[in-house]
Design a protein around this motif. Structure first.
Motif: not given
Length: 422
Positions: A91-101
């Protein structure tokens, strides 16, 4: 000292062994380095993902933020085999590093991957057979010990026809061949080891849950994604401290509230003595709101027993809600939980599998625990409280999703409980 040492058996006496839990907790171990890269059978946070086959990667859309269209960064990769399933599962979990997202739909994504190649199936079957053979050998050994003990002690307290005990086979009868008195208690057998309970044959999932030594073989991670600091994760059963009189996390927040209120009091007499929440600055108001939420209080109370946890794994269990007020909480507070069904398998259901905990933020962003962390460090940066991952109960992936290497990926559902806005 490693994180593993910090939670060593030296501290066992501070935990209440009588209060059990089915939850497995993940704690940060050593850092990922070029000389110590993870393999498929590792669980880790940050760094670069390890795909189930070097030439088999998920569709690009799975790795792109739906809000800013930038590549996502790995938050956690969990090796998560299922009992009775003869394939590798991650299981892979990803997140955006752009603070406005932050708080935007599609800025956090979960991918479930399966490798059911003939080579993988063969390897797993061999591992299962080897594990079962070891259990059979252990059972035979214990059976032989039991038979030997029975043979040695079968006449130890046996009466003959005259009503007296037979001779002690260990040499010398301590009871002097006198008749047995009803008032006297028959002495207990000595030197007979207690028979151990033999567990049933292990499934691959059980064998894989052991923390296998990490491979030292260097691997090349091509087509890099944006990344956070990478650390290996080891897993232990959840334990609860005996001392329940204090709540470390809540006390930390209350201290910050008191401090901010004191600052407000000295700023001007017009605010002195006011009971209105309007006089509180936004950060203090945010914490006050969290303290008023019984689910956040329960979250903090539970986490304070194991404050280093970055992951909670409880397949088919229930998540530990960070808040009881948002849309994610409403899904889990219903009976049964209203988790979205998998679109790729509409006749099935989804179940809770694991959640990522806020301590992971500090490790991913490289905040030093030894440094003084103020309220901005706690509430800024990645602004989620927990990420709840749910997966298909049938563990199904459509056949068209599998490639020539028998590797398939599918996007699963996750619920993100974000920090309150200010």
């Amino acid at each position: 000292m490693s994180s593993r040492d910090e939670y060593s058996s030296d501290e066992e006496d501070i935990y209440d062994s009588g209060k059990g839990s089915q939850v497995l907790l993940g704690f940060v171990d050593g850092a990922i380095t070029n000389d110590d890269l993870p393999t498929i059978e590792d669980t880790f946070i940050g760094g670069q993902p390890v795909w189930l086959h070097p030439d088999s990667k998920p569709p690009e859309s799975y790795l792109i933020c739906d809000h800013c269209r930038q590549k996502l960064a790995l938050l956690v990769q969990a090796f998560a085999p299922i009992d009775g399933k003869i394939y590798d599962r991650v299981i892979y979990t990803f997140g955006c590093k752009t603070s406005t997202c932050a708080k935007q739909k599609g800025s956090v994504k979960v991918i479930r991957g399966i490798n059911k190649s003939p080579q993988t199936v063969k390897r797993i079957k061999e591992e299962i057979e080897e594990a079962n053979a070891k259990l059979v050998d252990e059972k035979l050994r214990l059976d032989n010990v039991k038979k030997l003990n029975e043979e040695m002690t079968k006449n130890l307290f046996k009466r003959d026809e005259s009503g007296v005990f037979s001779a002690n086979p260990f040499g010398g009868n301590p009871f002097e061949k006198t008749e047995v008195s009803k008032e006297k208690e028959v002495p207990k057998e000595k030197g007979v080891p207690k028979e151990k309970e033999v567990p049933s044959p292990q499934t691959y999932a059980q064998a894989a849950s052991k923390n296998a030594p990490k491979s030292k073989k260097k691997k090349t991670l091509d087509e890099k994604l944006p990344e956070y600091n990478g650390s290996f994760v080891y897993v232990e059963p959840e334990k609860f401290k005996k001392d329940k009189s204090s709540d470390a996390e809540l006390e930390k927040y209350r201290h910050l509230i008191d401090q901010d209120e004191d600052d407000l009091m000295v700023e001007g007499s017009s605010r002195r003595g006011s009971q209105s929440s309007a006089v509180l600055d936004p950060q203090t108001q945010k914490i006050s709101n969290m303290l008023d939420d019984k689910y956040f209080a329960s979250f903090s109370s539970t986490v304070k027993h194991n404050p280093g946890q970055v992951l909670r794994y409880d397949l088919n269990g229930k998540p530990l809600l960070y808040s009881g007020k948002d849309e994610v909480a409403k899904k889990f507070l219903l009976t049964p939980a209203n988790i979205p069904k998998p679109g790729f398998n509409p006749s099935s259901e989804r179940r809770f599998e694991f959640q990522l905990m806020p301590k992971a933020i500090m490790d991913l962003e490289g905040l030093d625990d030894k440094d003084k962390v103020d309220i901005k460090d706690i509430l800024n940066g990645m602004s989620w409280g927990t990420i709840i991952v749910c997966t298909d109960v049938e563990d199904y992936i459509p056949e068209e999703q599998f490639d020539e290497n028998k590797v398939g990926y599918i996007e699963e559902w996750c619920g993100v409980q974000w920090e309150e806005s200010v």
